[in-house]
Write a protein that holds these residues in place. Sequence first.
Motif, PDB file in Angstrom:
ATOM      1  N   ARG A   1       0.840  -1.203   0.000  1.00 43.42           N
ATOM      2  CA  ARG A   1       0.000   0.000   0.000  1.00 43.42           C
ATOM      3  C   ARG A   1       0.876   1.255   0.000  1.00 43.42           C
ATOM      4  N   LEU A   2       1.951   1.215   0.764  1.00 45.61           N
ATOM      5  CA  LEU A   2       2.865   2.360   0.795  1.00 45.61           C
ATOM      6  C   LEU A   2       3.537   2.559  -0.557  1.00 45.61           C
ATOM      7  N   ALA A   3       3.973   1.455  -1.151  1.00 44.75           N
ATOM      8  CA  ALA A   3       4.643   1.542  -2.450  1.00 44.75           C
ATOM      9  C   ALA A   3       3.730   2.185  -3.486  1.00 44.75           C
ATOM     10  N   GLU A   4       2.475   1.757  -3.509  1.00 46.73           N
ATOM     11  CA  GLU A   4       1.525   2.299  -4.480  1.00 46.73           C
ATOM     12  C   GLU A   4       1.254   3.773  -4.208  1.00 46.73           C
ATOM     13  N   ALA A   5       1.049   4.128  -2.930  1.00 45.66           N
ATOM     14  CA  ALA A   5       0.706   5.507  -2.586  1.00 45.66           C
ATOM     15  C   ALA A   5       1.845   6.473  -2.880  1.00 45.66           C
ATOM     16  N   LEU A   6       3.082   6.018  -2.710  1.00 41.29           N
ATOM     17  CA  LEU A   6       4.230   6.909  -2.837  1.00 41.29           C
ATOM     18  C   LEU A   6       4.982   6.741  -4.158  1.00 41.29           C
ATOM     19  N   GLY A   7       4.473   5.853  -5.013  1.00 38.35           N
ATOM     20  CA  GLY A   7       5.107   5.669  -6.315  1.00 38.35           C
ATOM     21  C   GLY A   7       6.464   5.005  -6.235  1.00 38.35           C
ATOM     22  N   LEU A   8       6.624   4.045  -5.321  1.00 39.39           N
ATOM     23  CA  LEU A   8       7.884   3.329  -5.159  1.00 39.39           C
ATOM     24  C   LEU A   8       7.727   1.893  -5.642  1.00 39.39           C
ATOM     25  N   SER A   9       8.824   1.273  -5.980  1.00 44.04           N
ATOM     26  CA  SER A   9       8.765  -0.151  -6.312  1.00 44.04           C
ATOM     27  C   SER A   9       8.552  -0.938  -5.030  1.00 44.04           C
ATOM     28  N   PRO A  10       7.853  -2.079  -5.077  1.00 44.29           N
ATOM     29  CA  PRO A  10       7.633  -2.877  -3.866  1.00 44.29           C
ATOM     30  C   PRO A  10       8.935  -3.246  -3.164  1.00 44.29           C
ATOM     31  N   ALA A  11       9.979  -3.566  -3.937  1.00 43.46           N
ATOM     32  CA  ALA A  11      11.250  -3.963  -3.336  1.00 43.46           C
ATOM     33  C   ALA A  11      11.877  -2.803  -2.570  1.00 43.46           C
ATOM     34  N   LEU A  12      11.820  -1.588  -3.150  1.00 41.54           N
ATOM     35  CA  LEU A  12      12.404  -0.425  -2.489  1.00 41.54           C
ATOM     36  C   LEU A  12      11.617  -0.072  -1.225  1.00 41.54           C
ATOM     37  N   ALA A  13      10.296  -0.183  -1.304  1.00 43.14           N
ATOM     38  CA  ALA A  13       9.473   0.107  -0.124  1.00 43.14           C
ATOM     39  C   ALA A  13       9.814  -0.857   1.011  1.00 43.14           C
ATOM     40  N   ARG A  14       9.937  -2.135   0.696  1.00 47.76           N
ATOM     41  CA  ARG A  14      10.272  -3.123   1.729  1.00 47.76           C
ATOM     42  C   ARG A  14      11.652  -2.830   2.325  1.00 47.76           C
ATOM     43  N   TYR A  15      12.596  -2.469   1.488  1.00 50.01           N
ATOM     44  CA  TYR A  15      13.956  -2.179   1.962  1.00 50.01           C
ATOM     45  C   TYR A  15      13.942  -1.009   2.949  1.00 50.01           C
ATOM     46  N   GLU A  16      13.237   0.064   2.605  1.00 45.68           N
ATOM     47  CA  GLU A  16      13.208   1.239   3.475  1.00 45.68           C
ATOM     48  C   GLU A  16      12.432   0.962   4.769  1.00 45.68           C
ATOM     49  N   LEU A  17      11.395   0.154   4.689  1.00 40.53           N
ATOM     50  CA  LEU A  17      10.641  -0.188   5.895  1.00 40.53           C
ATOM     51  C   LEU A  17      11.488  -1.016   6.863  1.00 40.53           C
ATOM     52  N   ILE A  18      12.285  -1.920   6.309  1.00 39.04           N
ATOM     53  CA  ILE A  18      13.191  -2.710   7.163  1.00 39.04           C
ATOM     54  C   ILE A  18      14.192  -1.787   7.847  1.00 39.04           C
ATOM     55  N   ALA A  19      14.689  -0.801   7.116  1.00 35.81           N
ATOM     56  CA  ALA A  19      15.643   0.149   7.692  1.00 35.81           C
ATOM     57  C   ALA A  19      14.996   0.962   8.812  1.00 35.81           C
ATOM     58  N   LEU A  20      13.771   1.410   8.598  1.00 39.74           N
ATOM     59  CA  LEU A  20      13.054   2.182   9.628  1.00 39.74           C
ATOM     60  C   LEU A  20      12.766   1.314  10.857  1.00 39.74           C
ATOM     61  N   GLU A  21      12.480   0.036  10.603  1.00 37.74           N
ATOM     62  CA  GLU A  21      12.244  -0.886  11.704  1.00 37.74           C
ATOM     63  C   GLU A  21      13.522  -1.066  12.527  1.00 37.74           C
ATOM     64  N   GLU A  22      14.655  -1.185  11.861  1.00 42.51           N
ATOM     65  CA  GLU A  22      15.922  -1.352  12.559  1.00 42.51           C
ATOM     66  C   GLU A  22      16.297  -0.093  13.352  1.00 42.51           C
ATOM     67  N   MET A  23      15.834   1.066  12.904  1.00 46.92           N
ATOM     68  CA  MET A  23      16.104   2.315  13.617  1.00 46.92           C
ATOM     69  C   MET A  23      15.150   2.530  14.793  1.00 46.92           C
ATOM     70  N   GLY A  24      14.157   1.654  14.948  1.00 47.14           N
ATOM     71  CA  GLY A  24      13.244   1.747  16.084  1.00 47.14           C
ATOM     72  C   GLY A  24      11.982   2.528  15.841  1.00 47.14           C
ATOM     73  N   TYR A  25      11.706   2.896  14.577  1.00 45.47           N
ATOM     74  CA  TYR A  25      10.519   3.693  14.273  1.00 45.47           C
ATOM     75  C   TYR A  25       9.284   2.839  13.994  1.00 45.47           C
ATOM     76  N   LEU A  26       9.474   1.592  13.613  1.00 45.59           N
ATOM     77  CA  LEU A  26       8.358   0.729  13.231  1.00 45.59           C
ATOM     78  C   LEU A  26       8.495  -0.623  13.911  1.00 45.59           C
ATOM     79  N   THR A  27       7.360  -1.287  14.030  1.00 47.13           N
ATOM     80  CA  THR A  27       7.366  -2.654  14.522  1.00 47.13           C
ATOM     81  C   THR A  27       6.346  -3.445  13.724  1.00 47.13           C
ATOM     82  N   LYS A  28       6.495  -4.774  13.780  1.00 48.83           N
ATOM     83  CA  LYS A  28       5.621  -5.658  13.005  1.00 48.83           C
ATOM     84  C   LYS A  28       4.910  -6.574  13.988  1.00 48.83           C
ATOM     85  N   PRO A  29       3.573  -6.420  14.156  1.00 52.78           N
ATOM     86  CA  PRO A  29       2.850  -7.246  15.132  1.00 52.78           C
ATOM     87  C   PRO A  29       2.961  -8.740  14.838  1.00 52.78           C
ATOM     88  N   HIS A  30       2.898  -9.089  13.542  1.00 50.77           N
ATOM     89  CA  HIS A  30       2.987 -10.489  13.115  1.00 50.77           C
ATOM     90  C   HIS A  30       3.874 -10.557  11.880  1.00 50.77           C
TER      91      HIS A  30
END
Length: 300
Positions: free
Chosen positions: A27-56
Amino acid sequence: MTARQRRILHHLVEEYIRTKAPVPSARLAEALGLSPALARYELIALEEMGYLTKPHASAGRVPTRQAYRQYSLSLLPPKPLPEATQARLEKALEGAREPEAFLVKMASGLSGYPALLHLRSRKAPKVLQVHLSPLPEGTLAVLVLEGGRVKEARLPLSLSPERLRQAEEALARPFTPSAEPPPGLEELFSLLERALLGGLSLTYREGLVQALKEPEAQDPGFLERLVRLYEEGAEDLLTPPGGVDVRVGEVEGLAQVQAGFQKGEWLGEIVLLGPMRMRYPEALSVVLGLTQVYTGSHAR
């Protein structure tokens, strides 16, 4: 954090505030005009920085306290309320019988959150009258102040009906702390003087029922913490006049949006209480706009 990561984070926070559902990378990739792979990469980086978490493992991501704080502070200074809204509020405030009660009511109504208004006088107030009522343990003193404000003080002193009558008669005129008390009422006058020496502080509250509209209200712990904060408030004013601030997660699961002001001899602060998943842009505009209207400092 890169500019792209900030854009992704802010969009994810806004999406989660709106839906309260984990946000998928697709959903983020589509909304922001990013490729799915790039969106996943940046989300993993944000998660490692402590900004995001994944419930499941298979779910989308949700913001952490750190993410809400970064997002909310990025909105400072807030956008002002529309000029037409400010003009209507100013006119309504001028005609209000008790401006402070009206102010906190508008804060809750416009934002959709419970609201507090703290006021503190920088000088000893003029007390026009004092009304006394017996309590099971002590006496309730209701002080009628210059300007129509009212302060309550619970005094650890029990009075007989006769003493209560004498005190009411003695306090039917303006009360001066340094005045000589009538015989037998020395302790009462001393307690009243002590209640005034620390300066006058008043708190107005409105809109606790608004908290029940939030999905977080299904958690009894969340409600208990919010009600306690609503009832107790803060011991000190935390925001300087003209300042706007956000306090995220200092009380577990809660956010506070607040603005400070000064009007004459009074220092004050408007506070909105809600979940960390708060509608920060609207809340910030409301507290800033109302303090500006109340003090007459908004742009005309």
